[in-house]
Scaffold this motif. Structure first.
Motif, PDB file in Angstrom:
ATOM      1  N   GLY A   1       0.810  -1.213   0.000  1.00  0.00           N
ATOM      2  CA  GLY A   1       0.000   0.000   0.000  1.00  0.00           C
ATOM      3  C   GLY A   1       0.840   1.259   0.000  1.00  0.00           C
ATOM      4  N   PRO A   2       0.147   2.412  -0.043  1.00  0.00           N
ATOM      5  CA  PRO A   2       0.837   3.695  -0.153  1.00  0.00           C
ATOM      6  C   PRO A   2       1.746   4.015   1.036  1.00  0.00           C
ATOM      7  CG  PRO A   2      -1.549   4.021   0.004  1.00  0.00           C
ATOM      8  CD  PRO A   2      -1.302   2.556  -0.060  1.00  0.00           C
ATOM      9  N   THR A   3       1.441   3.498   2.198  1.00  0.00           N
ATOM     10  CA  THR A   3       2.312   3.732   3.365  1.00  0.00           C
ATOM     11  C   THR A   3       3.110   2.474   3.698  1.00  0.00           C
ATOM     12  OG1 THR A   3       0.567   3.106   4.916  1.00  0.00           O
ATOM     13  CG2 THR A   3       0.761   5.461   4.344  1.00  0.00           C
ATOM     14  N   GLY A   4       3.184   1.583   2.725  1.00  0.00           N
ATOM     15  CA  GLY A   4       3.869   0.305   2.944  1.00  0.00           C
ATOM     16  C   GLY A   4       5.371   0.405   2.837  1.00  0.00           C
ATOM     17  N   GLY A   5       5.966  -0.759   2.865  1.00  0.00           N
ATOM     18  CA  GLY A   5       7.416  -0.870   2.789  1.00  0.00           C
ATOM     19  C   GLY A   5       7.880  -2.046   3.627  1.00  0.00           C
ATOM     20  N   PHE A   6       9.133  -2.049   3.951  1.00  0.00           N
ATOM     21  CA  PHE A   6       9.708  -3.138   4.738  1.00  0.00           C
ATOM     22  C   PHE A   6      10.040  -2.639   6.130  1.00  0.00           C
ATOM     23  CE2 PHE A   6      10.292  -4.340   0.389  1.00  0.00           C
ATOM     24  CZ  PHE A   6      10.007  -5.707   0.397  1.00  0.00           C
ATOM     25  N   GLU A   7       9.822  -3.531   7.102  1.00  0.00           N
ATOM     26  CA  GLU A   7      10.096  -3.207   8.491  1.00  0.00           C
ATOM     27  C   GLU A   7      10.452  -4.486   9.249  1.00  0.00           C
ATOM     28  OE1 GLU A   7       6.435  -1.538   9.966  1.00  0.00           O
ATOM     29  OE2 GLU A   7       5.394  -3.455   9.858  1.00  0.00           O
ATOM     30  N   ILE A   8      11.010  -4.286  10.430  1.00  0.00           N
ATOM     31  CA  ILE A   8      11.311  -5.397  11.331  1.00  0.00           C
ATOM     32  C   ILE A   8      10.841  -4.975  12.709  1.00  0.00           C
ATOM     33  CG2 ILE A   8      13.109  -6.820  12.384  1.00  0.00           C
ATOM     34  CD1 ILE A   8      14.826  -6.304   9.894  1.00  0.00           C
ATOM     35  N   ASP A   9      10.046  -5.814  13.324  1.00  0.00           N
ATOM     36  CA  ASP A   9       9.554  -5.552  14.668  1.00  0.00           C
ATOM     37  C   ASP A   9      10.724  -5.453  15.637  1.00  0.00           C
ATOM     38  OD1 ASP A   9       7.330  -5.515  16.685  1.00  0.00           O
ATOM     39  OD2 ASP A   9       8.441  -7.292  17.365  1.00  0.00           O
ATOM     40  N   ARG A  10      10.679  -4.505  16.553  1.00  0.00           N
ATOM     41  CA  ARG A  10      11.780  -4.300  17.503  1.00  0.00           C
ATOM     42  C   ARG A  10      12.109  -5.578  18.279  1.00  0.00           C
ATOM     43  NH1 ARG A  10      15.289  -4.952  20.108  1.00  0.00           N
ATOM     44  NH2 ARG A  10      16.210  -3.722  21.754  1.00  0.00           N
ATOM     45  N   GLY A  11      11.095  -6.310  18.703  1.00  0.00           N
ATOM     46  CA  GLY A  11      11.325  -7.557  19.433  1.00  0.00           C
ATOM     47  C   GLY A  11      12.026  -8.604  18.583  1.00  0.00           C
ATOM     48  N   ALA A  12      11.711  -8.628  17.299  1.00  0.00           N
ATOM     49  CA  ALA A  12      12.327  -9.600  16.393  1.00  0.00           C
ATOM     50  C   ALA A  12      13.796  -9.279  16.141  1.00  0.00           C
ATOM     51  CB  ALA A  12      11.570  -9.644  15.074  1.00  0.00           C
ATOM     52  N   MET A  13      14.165  -8.021  16.284  1.00  0.00           N
ATOM     53  CA  MET A  13      15.567  -7.650  16.031  1.00  0.00           C
ATOM     54  C   MET A  13      16.533  -8.384  16.958  1.00  0.00           C
ATOM     55  SD  MET A  13      15.559  -3.597  15.412  1.00  0.00           S
ATOM     56  CE  MET A  13      14.126  -2.837  14.685  1.00  0.00           C
ATOM     57  N   ASP A  14      16.084  -8.691  18.155  1.00  0.00           N
ATOM     58  CA  ASP A  14      16.932  -9.427  19.098  1.00  0.00           C
ATOM     59  C   ASP A  14      17.016 -10.906  18.747  1.00  0.00           C
ATOM     60  OD1 ASP A  14      17.676  -7.316  20.840  1.00  0.00           O
ATOM     61  OD2 ASP A  14      15.704  -7.391  21.780  1.00  0.00           O
ATOM     62  N   THR A  15      15.947 -11.431  18.164  1.00  0.00           N
ATOM     63  CA  THR A  15      15.920 -12.872  17.883  1.00  0.00           C
ATOM     64  C   THR A  15      16.431 -13.220  16.490  1.00  0.00           C
ATOM     65  OG1 THR A  15      13.609 -12.760  17.184  1.00  0.00           O
ATOM     66  CG2 THR A  15      14.022 -13.289  19.494  1.00  0.00           C
ATOM     67  N   VAL A  16      16.410 -12.257  15.572  1.00  0.00           N
ATOM     68  CA  VAL A  16      16.931 -12.514  14.233  1.00  0.00           C
ATOM     69  C   VAL A  16      18.457 -12.431  14.290  1.00  0.00           C
ATOM     70  CG1 VAL A  16      17.072 -11.695  11.850  1.00  0.00           C
ATOM     71  CG2 VAL A  16      14.873 -11.708  13.022  1.00  0.00           C
ATOM     72  N   LYS A  17      19.088 -13.556  14.033  1.00  0.00           N
ATOM     73  CA  LYS A  17      20.548 -13.645  14.040  1.00  0.00           C
ATOM     74  C   LYS A  17      21.062 -13.663  12.606  1.00  0.00           C
ATOM     75  CE  LYS A  17      20.435 -14.256  18.518  1.00  0.00           C
ATOM     76  NZ  LYS A  17      20.762 -13.210  19.441  1.00  0.00           N
ATOM     77  N   LEU A  18      22.305 -13.282  12.422  1.00  0.00           N
ATOM     78  CA  LEU A  18      22.892 -13.287  11.082  1.00  0.00           C
ATOM     79  C   LEU A  18      22.828 -14.673  10.447  1.00  0.00           C
ATOM     80  CD1 LEU A  18      26.044 -11.006  11.333  1.00  0.00           C
ATOM     81  CD2 LEU A  18      23.812 -10.502  10.372  1.00  0.00           C
ATOM     82  N   SER A  19      22.928 -15.711  11.255  1.00  0.00           N
ATOM     83  CA  SER A  19      22.871 -17.076  10.714  1.00  0.00           C
ATOM     84  C   SER A  19      21.545 -17.337  10.001  1.00  0.00           C
ATOM     85  CB  SER A  19      23.070 -18.107  11.829  1.00  0.00           C
ATOM     86  OG  SER A  19      22.079 -17.963  12.830  1.00  0.00           O
ATOM     87  N   MET A  20      20.467 -16.701  10.452  1.00  0.00           N
ATOM     88  CA  MET A  20      19.165 -16.880   9.814  1.00  0.00           C
ATOM     89  C   MET A  20      19.148 -16.249   8.426  1.00  0.00           C
ATOM     90  SD  MET A  20      16.932 -16.047  13.236  1.00  0.00           S
ATOM     91  CE  MET A  20      15.319 -16.194  12.498  1.00  0.00           C
ATOM     92  N   ILE A  21      19.797 -15.108   8.286  1.00  0.00           N
ATOM     93  CA  ILE A  21      19.869 -14.429   6.990  1.00  0.00           C
ATOM     94  C   ILE A  21      20.726 -15.244   6.029  1.00  0.00           C
ATOM     95  CG2 ILE A  21      20.613 -12.332   5.793  1.00  0.00           C
ATOM     96  CD1 ILE A  21      20.091 -10.858   8.503  1.00  0.00           C
TER      97      ILE A  21
END
Length: 144
Positions: free
Chosen positions: A60-80
């Motif tokens: 949508g018009p206000t869309g885009g990509f984001e990451i939830d603040r809580g997920a930032m701690d759990t997303v590790k480089l190994s997952m990427i």
């Protein structure tokens, strides 16, 4: 060591995390510009990251990509790395031989085992939040 797609994927995820800390969603075009990557290539990488629940896409018009603040701690480089390159970085031969193991090692085998172990440890223990917060305070950079 990483494929070009994986390098861009890590950069994109870190940039998205940084912007998400400020409550911003970012477009594919903005991400591509900030990480010096072609837009179409960036879009494909972001699809993989979205499919693997690393980033979140809002349409949508206000869309885009984001990451939830809580997920930032759990997303590790190994997952990427796993989402984009799979696990070949952990199992492949250091010299690129088809077969390399302890019974028939390449000249680098024993040394490469240690490097791979240290790399796995670093990737599994480094979160997106750590990397984004380094950018936020100016200790690290994504673009030169």
């Amino acid at each position: 060591m990483f494929s070009k797609a994986c390098e861009y994927g890590i950069r994109a995820a870190v940039y998205i995390a940084l912007q998400s800390l400020d409550g911003r969603r970012v477009s594919v075009t903005e991400i591509a510009e900030e990480i010096d990557s072609p837009v179409a290539f960036t879009a494909k990488i972001l699809q993989q990251l979205t499919r693997n629940n690393i980033v979140h896409s809002v349409k949508g018009p206000t869309g885009g990509f984001e990451i939830d603040r809580g997920a930032m701690d759990t997303v590790k480089l190994s997952m990427i790395v796993k989402a984009i390159d799979g696990d070949k970085i952990y199992v492949g031969c250091g010299l690129g031989l088809k077969e390399c193991n302890a019974e028939m090692p390449c000249p680098l085998h024993d040394r490469f085992v240690d490097i791979r172990t240290n790399l796995r440890t670093m990737l599994q223990s480094t979160s997106l939040y750590e990397l984004a917060s380094g950018l936020e305070v100016g200790l690290t950079y994504l673009k030169r």
